[in-house]
Design an enzyme around this catalytic site. Structure first.
Site, mmCIF file in Angstrom:
data_model
loop_
_atom_site.group_PDB
_atom_site.id
_atom_site.type_symbol
_atom_site.label_atom_id
_atom_site.label_comp_id
_atom_site.label_asym_id
_atom_site.label_seq_id
_atom_site.Cartn_x
_atom_site.Cartn_y
_atom_site.Cartn_z
ATOM 1 N N THR A 41 -8.548 19.627 -1.156
ATOM 2 C CA THR A 41 -8.234 18.603 -0.152
ATOM 3 C C THR A 41 -8.592 17.217 -0.675
ATOM 4 O O THR A 41 -9.520 17.057 -1.469
ATOM 5 C CB THR A 41 -9.082 18.769 1.131
ATOM 6 N N ASP A 42 -7.885 16.225 -0.176
ATOM 7 C CA ASP A 42 -8.416 14.873 -0.279
ATOM 8 C C ASP A 42 -9.686 14.879 0.568
ATOM 9 O O ASP A 42 -9.889 15.770 1.401
ATOM 10 C CB ASP A 42 -7.386 13.843 0.220
#
Ligand SMILES: *[C@@H]1O[C@H](CO)[C@@H](O)[C@H](O)[C@H]1NC(C)=O
Ligand SMILES: *[C@@H]1O[C@H](CO)[C@@H](O)[C@H](O)[C@H]1NC(C)=O
Ligand SMILES: *[C@@H]1O[C@H](CO)[C@@H](O)[C@H](O)[C@H]1NC(C)=O
Ligand SMILES: *[C@@H]1O[C@H](CO)[C@@H](O)[C@H](O)[C@H]1NC(C)=O
Ligand SMILES: *[C@@H]1O[C@H](CO)[C@@H](O)[C@H](O)[C@H]1NC(C)=O
Length: 772
Positions: free
Chosen positions: A287-288
């Site tokens: 994920t960011d």
């Protein structure tokens, strides 16, 4: 995508003077269910291509793990070493953990590292070899500091929105140019055993509403949804990611935005479908920072690792396996993919201890690992030089010819007032983040794409050094809006910039303060040369036609060697060879609906929508379609010499080509038959001027039923004065195809294709056709 009944109903409400229309504002996400196709189950990494050996080792490792250990590897832990993210060690199995850190123009948050030319400068260089060298030397710095993975490079945003705040982190608004440059960047970085994390996947085209927020009444507003059809995502936004996966990229970072109203980190169509099935991606999806919004749903949709930590997974993963919501094989696949990258890049042997060179805080002792090297210097400088694009040069104002008096103006010529390890994050205080320009020379944009340089050679410093060598004089005024000009000045250099930072879209493509300085200098100086350090497109309408503005340079974001690189160009030690990786319009409104980011509006107040209804028609594709004359065309840039084009030749590999690629086992990058060369085009380019120089010969193809022309080849060549070279371009099956959404295949249409070769998207002296 727009629900027309909803809009009509809203308009009706407004017409009746009922401004509340509360019942029409969408308040539940269920309104959007089904807009993004469900693609399940998540494909299990197979070890395809050159990943086989890494998978054997990764599977053996995973087989030894307890459930708790597996769970511990699915999310980051707070870093003791100052890395942007950390995967914890499993000491009983000799796994030391991993350090992952920002970002694209050099390692962030530590000392003794270089600040490299940013993505936009690499894009402007149009030089794949240089992109590879830059990445290789940058990779050596990451490796030396014990950073297992770089959180980059960037090809999303691609640059759909002209005011996009992070466009400078990527290379170009064109997917072909971006694809070639990210492919070389991946190869360079991974040649140093450092994993790359392609970001941001996918359609992260604006900063406005990139993350969920709440309005003043406490109502939740979700992240913006990028809504586009299957053909557009394939031909534009996915294209450069495909090149990077083909080049062996180890990791992909899913983005903050939603797609068809489903969060990018839990979107099964993009993660399970496009990335892991169609592109055969073997690495892991991370994920960011903080981009996880769904628990088990995100795991099933293809998310593998959460950063910087997960409040949703943890032991819930084990519960979900027990109650049948998730398969045990999914958890194993998540960890196998993670560990496979570690083996794939040989990080199990002789890789420095994770984060060894990263300071955890100002007070904690860290090991001062010096990652800069003398060997990197030529590449650092050349990357800075080739990102400069000369777009105006009246009466050969440049290169300078032994000037005796150089007058320097503008707030962008001098050093920023402070430089420490934290001030580089954000490059400017929070209060100025929406500023149009920044005092101090802008050598990089703001946010996680910035880092702390070993030094900054400001333009004024480099000009002063040159004056010392030449015995010339320098006058300067960095602060006046209306500086006085010594009438004996041989040249007036005006330095302005155009600022951008992560987290904010830009407020404009020009600004009055900077334009006033340029106009005031030009009114009083017959030889005014404007240098713009621009973190994105910068329009120049208020002075481009001023008779005394004899030169304009888009200097982009050159990194720490900014001043030296510029002086080489100003004095002709280097011949400018950069070309615009985007279109500069005459005026902002020429970008139309693609000027500004989408905002929450109408019934979509809590669910902001960005409809990519223009399809593939962004940047030059849009200008060509609408017949708008740009100020400076995509691909344009001047040199101190001139180039002539002749003798276009086309050769087809086979007279009968199938419409769809032959079926083949999917390798990283997708069906390998897509990358078969079907056609080659060649041309002769002659240097007709008095100095040696590099030309960027460009090939554009008009594919039937598509944009008027699209970049499908380029070659940067050094040609000696008076000499000719043959440039050649290979057109692959994908280069000539369009995405057939019904067949879910790249379709090679039968028909006549137009081929153009020349200096920019609007200066194409050679033209021919190809029949397929
Ligand atoms: C979004 O919706 C369009 C139109 O239905 C569809 O073609 C496309 O595949 C969808 N993409 C995603 C990522 O859901
Ligand atoms: C999992 O991580 C936690 C937090 O770091 C740690 O306390 C625990 O010992 C780890 N579990 C195993 C089995 O390693
Ligand atoms: C199964 O466990 C997961 C994780 O705790 C939970 O989110 C989910 O609601 C549970 N489902 C069922 C059917 O019990
Ligand atoms: C830049 O400096 C000038 C004074 O030289 C000041 O007036 C201006 O507010 C500063 N601008 C920014 C964006 O910091
Ligand atoms: C150009 O500069 C000269 C000073 O060298 C000035 O006299 C002239 O008015 C300027 N031209 C314009 C169009 O401002």
């Amino acid at each position: 995508m727009v629900k027309s009944w909803g809009t009509a109903s809203l308009l009706l409400g407004l017409a009746l003077g009922n401004f509340a229309v509360a019942e029409d504002v969408i308040t539940s996400d269920s309104y959007f269910y089904g807009e993004s196709p469900a693609v399940y189950p998540a494909p299990v990494g197979s070890g395809a291509g050159d990943w086989a050996a890494a998978y054997v080792k990764a599977r053996a490792f995973v087989a030894k793990l307890s459930d708790d250990e597996k769970v511990n590897l699915t999310a980051g832990v707070s870093s003791k070493t100052g890395c942007s993210g950390s995967i914890q060690a499993i000491e009983r199995l000799g796994f030391p953990g991993m350090c992952v850190s920002d970002a694209g123009n050099g390692l962030r948050g530590t000392d003794y590292v270089n600040s490299w030319a940013s993505g936009i400068s690499v894009g402007a260089s149009w030089n794949p070899d240089l992109a590879n060298d830059r990445a290789t030397y940058m990779g050596k710095e990451y490796r030396k500091k014990g950073v297992n993975m770089i959180l980059g490079p960037v090809v999303g945003p691609l640059g759909r929105v002209a005011l996009g705040g992070r466009n400078w982190e990527g290379f170009s608004t064109d997917p072909y140019l971006s694809g070639i440059l990210i492919g070389e960047s991946v190869k360079g970085l991974q040649s140093q055993n450092v994993a790359t994390s392609l970001k941001h996947f996918i359609a992260n085209e604006q900063e406005t509403n990139r993350n969920p927020t709440t309005d003043s009444d406490g109502n939740a507003i979700q992240s913006v949804s990028s809504n586009m059809d299957d053909q557009t995502i394939h031909e534009l936004y996915l294209w450069p990611f495909q090149d990077a996966v083909l080049a062996g990229a180890a990791c992909v970072m899913c983005s903050y935005n939603r797609l068809n109203n489903s969060y990018a980190c839990q979107n099964s169509k993009t993660l399970n479908g496009l990335l892991k099935t169609e592109l055969g991606f073997q690495g892991y999806v991370v994920t960011d920072w903080g981009a996880q919004h769904g628990g088990i749903a995100s795991a099933n949709a293809g998310l593998d690792v959460v950063m910087p930590s997960s409040s949703l997974w943890n032991s819930n993963l084990i519960t979900a396996i027990a109650n049948g919501t998730m398969k045990a094989s999914r958890l194993d696949d998540m960890i196998t993919r993670l560990m496979a990258t570690w083996y794939y890049l040989d990080q199990d042997s002789a890789f420095p201890s994770p984060g060894i060179g990263m300071p955890s805080s100002a007070s904690a002792a860290h090991q001062a690992v010096i990652a800069t090297s003398q060997e990197a210097k030529p590449v650092l400088l050349q990357s800075a030089i080739e990102g400069h694009v000369l777009v105006k040069n009246t009466n050969h104002a440049l290169p300078l010819k032994s000037p005796k008096l150089i007058s320097v103006f503008g707030y962008d010529a001098y050093l920023p007032m402070t430089m420490d390890l934290s001030s580089s994050f954000g490059f400017g205080s929070a209060a100025t983040r929406s500023a149009l320009y920044q005092n101090g020379t802008q050598y990089v944009g703001g946010g996680s794409g910035a880092n702390s340089p070993a030094y900054v050679d400001a333009p004024i410093s480099a000009i002063q050094s040159r004056a010392y060598e030449d015995g010339s004089s320098v006058l300067w005024d960095f602060t006046s809006e209306s500086p006085s000009v010594d009438y004996t000045s041989d040249v007036c250099l005006v330095f302005i910039n155009s600022y951008a930072t992560e987290g904010y879209d830009r407020a404009g493509l020009d600004d009055t303060y900077s334009d006033t300085i340029v106009n005031n200098v030009a009114d009083n100086c017959a030889n005014t040369i404007v240098v713009i350090h621009n973190a994105g497109i910068r329009t120049v309408e208020s002075w481009v036609d001023h008779a005394n503005v004899t030169g304009i340079i888009y200097a982009h974001l050159p990194g720490q060697d900014t001043g030296r690189a510029l002086v080489e160009i100003l004095y002709g030690d280097s011949n400018p060879s950069g070309r615009l990786p985007y279109t500069v319009a005459k005026t902002e409104s020429d970008y139309g609906a693609l000027l500004e980011p989408a905002e929450p509006a109408g019934i979509y107040e809590y669910f902001p929508q960005s409809d990519f209804s223009e399809g593939v028609y962004i940047d030059y594709r849009a200008f060509d379609k609408k017949g708008i004359e740009p100020q400076y065309a995509f691909g344009f840039g001047l040199s101190y010499t001139t180039f002539d084009y002749s003798k276009i030749q086309v050769s087809k590999k086979s007279s009968s080509l199938s419409q769809y690629p032959a079926k083949a086992s999917i390798l990283p990058g997708g069906n390998p038959r897509l990358f078969d060369t079907l056609v080659t085009v060649s041309a002769t380019v002659k240097n007709t001027g008095k100095v040696d120089g590099q030309e960027v010969a460009q090939l554009y193809v008009g594919i039937p039923n598509g944009p008027i022309r699209q970049l499908r080849g380029f070659e940067k060549v050094l040609i000696k004065s008076g000499k000719s070279v043959t440039v050649s371009f290979s057109l692959t099956r994908r280069d000539l195809s369009t995405w057939d959404a019904t067949a879910q295949e790249w379709l090679l249409q039968r028909g006549t294709y137009k081929l153009y070769v020349g200096r920019s998207s609007r200066d194409l002296p050679l033209e021919t056709t190809l029949t397929i």
